[in-house]
Design an enzyme around this catalytic site. Structure first.
Site, PDB file in Angstrom:
ATOM      1  N   PHE A  41     -10.406  -2.824  42.410  1.00  0.00           N
ATOM      2  CA  PHE A  41      -9.770  -2.815  41.085  1.00  0.00           C
ATOM      3  C   PHE A  41     -10.288  -4.004  40.292  1.00  0.00           C
ATOM      4  O   PHE A  41     -10.173  -5.163  40.721  1.00  0.00           O
ATOM      5  CB  PHE A  41      -8.245  -2.872  41.236  1.00  0.00           C
ATOM      6  CG  PHE A  41      -7.686  -1.676  41.942  1.00  0.00           C
ATOM      7  CD1 PHE A  41      -7.286  -0.540  41.224  1.00  0.00           C
ATOM      8  CD2 PHE A  41      -7.582  -1.639  43.329  1.00  0.00           C
ATOM      9  CE1 PHE A  41      -6.788   0.579  41.876  1.00  0.00           C
ATOM     10  CE2 PHE A  41      -7.085  -0.522  43.993  1.00  0.00           C
ATOM     11  CZ  PHE A  41      -6.685   0.584  43.262  1.00  0.00           C
ATOM     12  N   ASN A  79      -8.004  -5.958  44.927  1.00  0.00           N
ATOM     13  CA  ASN A  79      -8.008  -6.452  43.550  1.00  0.00           C
ATOM     14  C   ASN A  79      -9.031  -7.562  43.391  1.00  0.00           C
ATOM     15  O   ASN A  79      -9.167  -8.408  44.273  1.00  0.00           O
ATOM     16  CB  ASN A  79      -6.658  -7.116  43.232  1.00  0.00           C
ATOM     17  CG  ASN A  79      -5.680  -6.185  42.573  1.00  0.00           C
ATOM     18  OD1 ASN A  79      -6.061  -5.162  42.009  1.00  0.00           O
ATOM     19  ND2 ASN A  79      -4.412  -6.542  42.627  1.00  0.00           N
ATOM     20  N   CYS A  80      -9.693  -7.626  42.242  1.00  0.00           N
ATOM     21  CA  CYS A  80     -10.440  -8.847  41.904  1.00  0.00           C
ATOM     22  C   CYS A  80      -9.388  -9.885  41.515  1.00  0.00           C
ATOM     23  O   CYS A  80      -8.648  -9.694  40.545  1.00  0.00           O
ATOM     24  CB  CYS A  80     -11.385  -8.610  40.744  1.00  0.00           C
ATOM     25  SG  CYS A  80     -12.084 -10.154  40.121  1.00  0.00           S
ATOM     26  N   VAL A  81      -9.314 -10.956  42.274  1.00  0.00           N
ATOM     27  CA  VAL A  81      -8.222 -11.914  42.063  1.00  0.00           C
ATOM     28  C   VAL A  81      -8.312 -12.581  40.681  1.00  0.00           C
ATOM     29  O   VAL A  81      -7.283 -12.779  40.024  1.00  0.00           O
ATOM     30  CB  VAL A  81      -8.167 -12.958  43.204  1.00  0.00           C
ATOM     31  CG1 VAL A  81      -9.411 -13.829  43.250  1.00  0.00           C
ATOM     32  CG2 VAL A  81      -6.921 -13.816  43.084  1.00  0.00           C
ATOM     33  N   ALA A  84      -7.081 -10.233  38.087  1.00  0.00           N
ATOM     34  CA  ALA A  84      -5.645 -10.018  38.263  1.00  0.00           C
ATOM     35  C   ALA A  84      -4.835 -11.192  37.703  1.00  0.00           C
ATOM     36  O   ALA A  84      -3.891 -10.985  36.926  1.00  0.00           O
ATOM     37  CB  ALA A  84      -5.333  -9.811  39.740  1.00  0.00           C
TER      38      ALA A  84
END
Lengths: 130, 118
Positions: A41, A79-81, A84
């Site tokens: 994501f 997730n791409c931190v 996010a």
């Protein structure tokens, strides 16, 4: 022959239909006997991972559908931190590190780096972006 | 190693997609993927000199473009038709890039293992 897929989701959980199409595509890939290595994501796609999304009970609950995909087929949801955090999408660890009282990302969604997207693309036979 | 082509299509600062696309491109380069960047449509405006992203509340991700060499990103293509549409030439750009016809861009897309559009 079985192929390994990596799926990138860039669209929001609500507001465009691209994330729902991504989910349906994942289901079709699995139904055809292929493997989803991971769903990554990125951009607004990270909003798919928020456990605080509360659609009305007679509407599609995309969050629940992602959970079911992950649990039934053992698909990693990453997730791409950085993407996010910018959007207020935090895991418990992120909340702790940023001194926030709340978080909205729990397992099976996990935070990861963009590097996981790059290595995923490198290892997969097919990369499909939504 | 894969041959990855990253295509930019949006104007700077109106949306955040280009910034996150650049993040992906730099990360891919540091993971030693073979990269080709294509700037087309309004995205060619990213390459103009003397931009002030802060005025639009944006991080100055444009100045990173000057570091493409450091990341060994050699292939930076600019769509010739898009530049012409904005009345620009290569001399207006802040970084050295290769002017590319739609045929050349098509060839790059065909050669790439994966294409990402931002």
């Amino acid at each position: 022959m079985m192929k390994k897929f990596i799926i990138q989701v860039n669209g929001p959980a609500y507001g465009s239909t691209s994330s729902y199409k991504a989910l349906q595509y994942c289901q079709a890939v699995i139904a055809a006997g292929h493997q989803i290595e991971k769903v990554f994501f990125y951009q607004d796609g990270v909003t798919n991972s928020s456990s605080l999304n509360c659609p009305a009970s007679d509407e599609v609950n995309l969050y629940q559908l992602w959970l079911r995909l992950a649990n039934e087929h053992n698909v990693p949801l990453i997730n791409c931190v950085s993407a996010a955090l910018r959007r207020g999408v935090l895991s418990q660890q992120d909340a702790y590190e940023s001194n926030k009282a709340h978080w909205n990302v729990d397992a099976p969604f996990v935070m990861g780096g963009l590097g996981e997207l790059v290595t995923g693309i490198e290892q997969a036979d097919r990369f499909v972006s939504f | 190693m894969k041959h990855i082509c990253v295509v930019f299509r949006h104007a700077p600062f109106g949306a955040t997609s280009s910034r996150e696309g650049i993040d992906f491109a730099l990360l891919s380069a540091s993971f030693e993927q073979q990269l080709c960047l294509v700037f087309t449509d309004e995205a060619v405006l990213h390459l103009l000199a003397d931009q002030q992203p802060e005025l639009a509340g944006s991080k100055d991700y444009v100045s990173v473009f000057k570091a493409f060499d450091l990341y060994d990103i050699e292939h930076v293509l600019v769509c010739e038709t898009s530049l012409q549409r904005f009345g620009l030439t290569l001399e207006d750009l802040a970084i050295s890039a290769q002017l590319a016809s739609s045929t050349v861009i098509t060839e790059q897309l065909q050669q790439a293992d994966e294409v990402l559009v931002f």
